[in-house]
Write an enzyme that holds these catalytic residues in place. Structure first.
Site, PDB file in Angstrom:
ATOM      1  CG  MET A  73     -20.875  86.257 -47.322  1.00 57.98           C
ATOM      2  SD  MET A  73     -22.089  85.735 -46.108  1.00 57.98           S
ATOM      3  CE  MET A  73     -21.427  84.185 -45.605  1.00 57.98           C
ATOM      4  CG  HIS A  75     -13.603  83.654 -51.883  1.00 59.07           C
ATOM      5  ND1 HIS A  75     -13.138  83.228 -50.667  1.00 59.07           N
ATOM      6  CD2 HIS A  75     -14.958  83.665 -51.784  1.00 59.07           C
ATOM      7  CE1 HIS A  75     -14.160  82.998 -49.865  1.00 59.07           C
ATOM      8  NE2 HIS A  75     -15.269  83.248 -50.510  1.00 59.07           N
ATOM      9  CD  GLN A  89     -24.734  80.819 -52.017  1.00 56.94           C
ATOM     10  OE1 GLN A  89     -25.063  81.239 -50.933  1.00 56.94           O
ATOM     11  NE2 GLN A  89     -23.497  80.936 -52.467  1.00 56.94           N
TER      12      GLN A  89
HETATM   13  O1  PAF Z   1     -21.598  82.249 -50.908  1.00 55.64           O
HETATM   14  C1  PAF Z   1     -21.511  83.301 -50.228  1.00 55.64           C
HETATM   15  O2  PAF Z   1     -20.412  83.737 -49.832  1.00 55.64           O
HETATM   16  C2  PAF Z   1     -22.769  84.061 -49.870  1.00 55.64           C
HETATM   17  O3  PAF Z   1     -23.821  83.199 -49.627  1.00 55.64           O
HETATM   18  C3  PAF Z   1     -23.144  85.135 -50.912  1.00 55.64           C
HETATM   19  C4  PAF Z   1     -23.510  84.513 -52.252  1.00 55.64           C
HETATM   20  C5  PAF Z   1     -22.004  86.105 -51.083  1.00 55.64           C
HETATM   21  C6  PAF Z   1     -24.371  85.909 -50.419  1.00 55.64           C
HETATM   22  O4  PAF Z   1     -24.120  86.532 -49.197  1.00 55.64           O
END
Ligand code: PAF
Length: 282
Positions: free
Chosen positions: A30, A37, A155
């Site tokens: 995001m 990241h 998640q």
């Molecule tokens: O972890 C994230 O940044 C978000 O939940 C994702 C997996 C990109 C989905 O929008």
């Protein structure tokens, strides 16, 4: 790095690769990127010759509109960072591309207990939103590998269930959490902490270490109470949870069998910032 905004354009650029080709690794984000990241992109680079990254702040996964409005944005810097980290293709869709028919009638996914426990309880609808966007992204990018961070532990479990449910031929690759030197898990939300809150935030990690150390020794209720107190003493305002759960189902576990994989998880508020983190129990 090629920047594209539509699925058609992705297919053109990846014309030499069949759908869900294991040579294509995908890192959904995001934006508001940090070292965590970039570590996912680096891991993807090791796994596959082609790395696709997406930046899309998905409105459907924010149960709190003010959290969505305040979500940090740094697109220009993100682009430079992704280019330097070795992303080949950056997918930057608009909301209308992701949800051409609007967001009112999106699919509902069978997530069972996973969407009631922990984050599911405190963020109703959040994991449906995550599934909606990840499913759509997978349909568009069609990667063989999906690289995600363990920082968002629940998640990862939800996405694993999504992949099983949809039968998509993509393999989930979960990567370890990247931490600051003092142990704080990297997160885009850390940017919103004041200098004082930033210092207090490290107690989330030390509390998880405490939970993980004692998970197989103390009763769950005692542990939870002690962990919550440690967070409150450090200046956290509200503790949503600080607990031990089964590593696969995320059901609470009070007396884990020696061979049962369990994980310590916590979510707590510093001012208006909600932080989450987790630590697998050895
Ligand atoms: O972890 C994230 O940044 C978000 O939940 C994702 C997996 C990109 C989905 O929008």
């Amino acid at each position: 790095m090629i920047i594209v905004k539509t699925a058609e354009h992705i297919r053109k650029v990846l014309a030499d690769y069949s759908p869900f080709d294991p040579r294509v690794a995908f890192v959904p984000t995001m934006g508001a990127l940090h070292e965590g990241h970039l570590a996912l992109v680096a891991a993807a680079r090791e796994m596959a010759p082609v790395v696709v990254t997406s930046i899309f702040v998905n409105p459907t996964q924010f149960n709190d509109p003010s959290d969505f409005a305040r979500y940090p944005k740094s697109l220009e810097q993100d682009i430079l960072m992704l280019e330097a980290a070795g992303t080949d293709l950056l997918f930057l869709p608009e909301v209308s591309t992701m949800y051409p028919k609007g967001t009112d009638q999106l699919p509902v996914y069978p997530l069972g207990r996973l969407e009631q426990l922990l984050e599911g309880h405190y963020r109703p609808g959040h994991f449906q939103g995550v599934c909606q966007v990840v499913h759509r992204l997978l349909d568009m990018v069609q990667p063989g590998l999906l690289v995600m961070g363990q920082k968002d532990y629940q998640q990862c479990m939800v996405v694993r269930q999504l992949i099983q449910h949809t039968g998509l031929a993509v393999q989930l690759q979960i990567q370890p959490t990247i931490r600051e030197n003092d142990g704080l898990a990297m997160s885009s939300r850390n940017r919103r902490l004041s200098p004082q809150q930033r210092q207090q935030a490290v107690v989330l990690f030390s509390t998880l270490q405490y939970l993980a150390r004692n998970a197989r020794r103390l009763p769950l209720l005692t542990l939870e109470a002690e962990a919550a107190q440690q967070l409150l003493d450090a200046g956290f305002g509200t503790v949503d949870y600080a607990t031990i759960a089964d590593a696969h189902t995320l059901e609470p576990v009070s007396d884990p069998a020696p061979d049962q994989p369990v994980v310590a998880l916590a979510a707590a508020w510093l001012g208006e910032v909600r932080l989450i983190d987790n630590l697998p129990v050895p």
